[in-house]
Design an enzyme around this catalytic site. Structure first.
Site, short mmCIF file in Angstrom:
data_model
loop_
_atom_site.label_atom_id
_atom_site.label_comp_id
_atom_site.label_asym_id
_atom_site.label_seq_id
_atom_site.Cartn_x
_atom_site.Cartn_y
_atom_site.Cartn_z
N ASP A 144 4.17 -0.25 -5.97
CA ASP A 144 5.45 -0.93 -5.83
C ASP A 144 6.42 0.04 -5.17
O ASP A 144 6.03 1.09 -4.68
CB ASP A 144 5.95 -1.44 -7.18
N LYS A 200 -1.76 -6.26 -4.79
CA LYS A 200 -0.89 -5.63 -5.79
C LYS A 200 -0.82 -6.47 -7.06
O LYS A 200 -0.98 -5.96 -8.19
CB LYS A 200 0.51 -5.43 -5.22
#
Length: 231
Positions: free
Chosen positions: A156, A137
């Site tokens: 997220d 990420k």
């Protein structure tokens, strides 16, 4: 008029092909609503963005943005942070939670940059994720927002939650959700999809009080898992 949600999980009728048919309209509405959004983490260099993204784990971007000016004022680049004392960095990042681990991670990341890349942030996923504190990420954030490289979709909490509501995935983990989104969304839209969904999650599709009646996506959103909206 009554707006009814679909089943509480993504049904057979909302399989991949159905998702693909709805996706262009979703992307079109997001682009029209949030045409010029950018990464919410304040930064001036790739190093600052990488550091801020590591610090943002389980913490709001607003709190990170309130903390990083002091951090970058004292440690503006990888070399200065690599030579920092753990206790000094901890004192600055303490408001962000998990401050000991985060301080260790950003110092370790900085040392890795200095030792292996002359203090520069590399621009490929495989190399980035080898640095302390850097997962997929975080690497996707840096590659997409700084280098303009669509290496994946940043998942997220906003992207996870709203992608579920939109019926674009029924997976649980960020890794599985990212795979679903990568299969559906054109690569040219990977970076901006995340930026726009994140802004949408803060402005309208708020976790505890979504503003569904005024949401521009309402007509294309099955609102998976939400109770009926009467109005």
């Amino acid at each position: 008029r009554e707006f009814m949600p679909k089943a509480n999980s993504v049904s057979n009728a909302d399989a991949v092909e159905t998702r693909r048919k709805r996706l262009p309209k979703i992307l079109q509405i997001l682009k029209k609503t949030y045409p010029d959004v950018v990464c919410a983490l304040h930064h001036e260099t790739a190093f600052q963005l990488l550091t801020a993204t590591i610090l943002s784990a389980q913490c709001t971007d607003e709190r990170v943005n309130a903390t990083t000016p002091a951090l970058f004022g004292k440690y503006p680049d990888a070399r200065s942070l690599a030579n920092a004392k753990q206790a000094d960095v901890e004192a600055i990042v303490k408001p962000l939670g998990f401050f000991r681990a985060k301080a260790a991670n950003i110092i370790g990341m900085a040392k890795g940059l200095v030792e292996n890349y002359d203090g520069n942030v590399p621009s490929d996923l495989a190399t980035l994720v080898e640095l302390p504190g850097v997962g997929r990420k975080t690497a996707n954030v840096v590659l997409g927002s700084w280098f303009g490289l669509a290496s994946g979709v940043v998942v997220d909490t906003h992207v996870k939650r709203i992608s579920h509501l939109l019926g674009l995935t029924d997976k649980k983990t960020p890794e599985q959700i990212e795979l679903d989104l990568i299969e559906l969304i054109p690569q040219s839209e990977w970076v901006m999809y995340s930026h726009r969904i994140i802004h949408h999650g803060r402005a309208i599709c708020i976790a505890r009080r979504p503003k569904c009646p005024v949401c521009p996506l309402l007509k294309v959103c099955p609102r998976v898992g939400l109770p009926p909206l009467v109005g």
